[in-house]
Design an enzyme around this catalytic site. Structure first.
Site, PDB file in Angstrom:
ATOM      1  N   HIS A   1       0.825  -1.212   0.000  1.00 22.01           N
ATOM      2  CA  HIS A   1       0.000   0.000   0.000  1.00 22.01           C
ATOM      3  C   HIS A   1       0.863   1.269   0.000  1.00 22.01           C
ATOM      4  CE1 HIS A   1      -3.941  -1.982   0.745  1.00 22.01           C
ATOM      5  NE2 HIS A   1      -3.207  -2.869   1.399  1.00 22.01           N
TER       6      HIS A   1
ATOM      7  N   ASP B   1      -0.690  -5.508   5.748  1.00 21.78           N
ATOM      8  CA  ASP B   1      -1.717  -6.311   5.076  1.00 21.78           C
ATOM      9  C   ASP B   1      -1.542  -6.275   3.563  1.00 21.78           C
ATOM     10  OD1 ASP B   1      -2.451  -3.550   5.147  1.00 21.78           O
ATOM     11  OD2 ASP B   1      -4.411  -4.117   4.363  1.00 21.78           O
ATOM     12  N   GLU B   2      -2.075  -7.294   2.906  1.00 17.54           N
ATOM     13  CA  GLU B   2      -2.217  -7.351   1.438  1.00 17.54           C
ATOM     14  C   GLU B   2      -0.907  -7.019   0.704  1.00 17.54           C
ATOM     15  OE1 GLU B   2      -6.867  -6.296   0.719  1.00 17.54           O
ATOM     16  OE2 GLU B   2      -5.557  -4.589   1.153  1.00 17.54           O
ATOM     17  N   CYS B   3       0.180  -7.622   1.166  1.00 21.37           N
ATOM     18  CA  CYS B   3       1.491  -7.374   0.542  1.00 21.37           C
ATOM     19  C   CYS B   3       1.743  -8.421  -0.544  1.00 21.37           C
ATOM     20  CB  CYS B   3       2.586  -7.400   1.603  1.00 21.37           C
ATOM     21  SG  CYS B   3       2.366  -6.144   2.879  1.00 21.37           S
TER      22      CYS B   3
END
Length: 466
Positions: A220, A282-284
């Site tokens: 992100h 998160d969401e890497c």
């Protein structure tokens, strides 16, 4: 001595029309000889509410022992023909009790109403994403007012993402100079100055909330990469991003500025408030496991070195230690690392998207919101118990509602998505569970909605609300 009838109200059935959200721990109704109508609290007549500090929770009437943090937040409200009295052990408890009194409808003539209340969980939060669309100081302070009225005590600010960077970092002014002007759909941007952050933190503190800042790493980060070419191993900057996809950006240990960048942003976050610091994780999807472990460990170490607690999304659980918090958002993921973190003394913040993500659409027909986790109506946000979704061996610290702003452009959009679901989540966080409380909750939240309407706050009228 005149006879007094005392009715213990359990399950809130008899109390449902009095409008209190979240529901209190204990309510007593005493029927006495009527003399005159009870006073009605209002902003204009707030002086009618008398307050007093007591030495211990036992002085309030609690028979069972409370934990120290529960005692700090406990309160008692007595409302009878003589007025409204709020008692607590601390100013925080007085704030909670006064907020409760302001919500209540006047008791019937000749009735003495006593509320004895304390929370079940110490973490009762609301996360607002100001990265995908920016919301300024006035909007955030107005949201704090709503959160405080529902006895929440944490404001989590999501300050960076692929679409924008929203906080000054003294060592890297380029972050706001180059990456604060964008948002989803190119709707405009903005950022918080150091003075802005101080204003928000001070206002939150006066209303009983701690501000937990988040800069999301190592994914992100497109906004950071755009501002600082040195964060890329190639020394090049990606274009600004104004879409809604996730998982495509990453920091790298091979870039020359990465260590200095992580050190600088950790100092910035620790300077916001005195509580925990959220590091994201998160969401890497574009980060290898080795790189992920190195980068998250580095960021957590910076925070730990100053004696501060770390909060991370559930993907970062393996890098947390005793006193830290892991935030569960996706129940579809494996939970072994969460359980292992719990054995190390890490506590869980429950934010399951199927219940607590208030950016999910209420229904498919709604214009606002997303549906990647389906739709979430009011009853879904109420009727659950956070302890049932926690892996065995990890203690639940509390509940946090999350509002990501891909589709949220205005303050009215914010409140429409928050309300009434935030009231339901506040009830779960305060009372510990909303299972079986739908019939009691509906008339109470309907009363709250009348107050929102009087204050000009936009909300969604969910099925069953009056």
């Amino acid at each position: 001595m005149k006879e007094v009838t005392i009715v213990e109200v359990k399950g809130m059935e008899s109390f449902a029309n009095n409008g209190l959200v979240p529901r209190p721990n204990d309510v007593r109704v005493e029927f006495e000889e009527p003399s005159r109508s009870a006073p009605v609290p209002s902003e204009e007549g707030a002086a009618r509410i008398a307050t007093s500090l007591r030495a211990t929770a036992r002085d309030l009437g609690f028979a069972e022992p409370l934990t120290p943090w529960q005692e700090r937040e406990a309160y008692r409200v007595i409302w009878d023909k003589d007025g409204i009295q709020v008692d607590a052990v601390t100013p925080t408890g007085l704030r909670h009790g006064t907020a409760a009194a302001m919500q209540l409808q006047a008791p019937a003539l000749g009735t003495r109403l006593t509320i004895l209340d304390r929370p079940e969980f110490p973490w009762r939060g609301l996360s607002i994403d100001v990265a995908r669309h920016f919301f300024g100081v006035d909007d955030i302070c107005a949201i704090i007012d709503i959160a405080a009225s529902l006895r929440l005590n944490v404001l989590h600010l999501h300050l960076s993402d692929d679409q924008g960077w929203r906080i000054e970092v003294p060592e890297f002014p380029e972050l706001v100079e180059r990456s604060s002007h964008t948002s989803v759909g190119m709707d405009g941007g903005g950022f918080f100055t150091t003075s802005d952050i101080r204003t928000i933190v001070d206002y939150a503190a006066r209303n009983g909330l701690t501000v937990v800042p988040e800069i999301d790493v190592p994914g992100h980060v497109n906004a950071a990469l755009h501002a600082l070419p040195g964060l890329s191993p190639t020394g090049t900057s990606p274009d600004p991003y104004t879409g809604v996809e996730v998982g495509f950006s990453t920091l790298s240990t091979q870039a020359e500025l990465t260590h200095e960048f992580l050190s600088a942003i950790s100092r910035t976050l620790m300077g916001v408030d005195v509580g925990p610091v959220h590091i994201g994780a998160d969401e890497c999807l574009a980060t290898t496991r080795d790189e992920f472990d190195a980068l998250v460990s580095q960021m957590a170490s910076h925070v730990h070195s100053e004696g501060r607690s770390v909060v991370a999304w559930q993907e970062g659980a393996s890098h947390l230690k005793m006193g830290d918090f892991v935030q569960l958002w996706d129940e579809r993921q494996e939970t072994e690392e969460l359980a292992a973190a719990g054995r190390r003394g890490v506590k869980l913040i429950a934010s399951p998207a199927s219940r607590a993500y208030v950016d999910m659409k209420y229904s498919e027909e709604e214009a606002l919101g997303t549906t990647w986790m389906g739709t979430v109506e009011l009853r879904q946000s109420l009727e659950w118990d956070p302890r049932t979704i926690a892996p065995a061996g990890i203690e639940v610290a509390g509940v946090e509602a999350c509002l990501f702003t891909e589709t949220i452009r205005t303050f009215d959009d914010l409140t429409y998505m928050l309300l009434p679901r935030l009231a339901a989540l506040a009830e779960v966080a305060w009372a510990g569970s909303g299972v079986g409380e739908w019939a009691s909750f509906l008339p109470r939240v309907s009363h709250l909605a009348q107050l929102w309407q009087k204050e000009g706050i936009r909300y969604h009228c969910s099925p069953g609300m009056q």
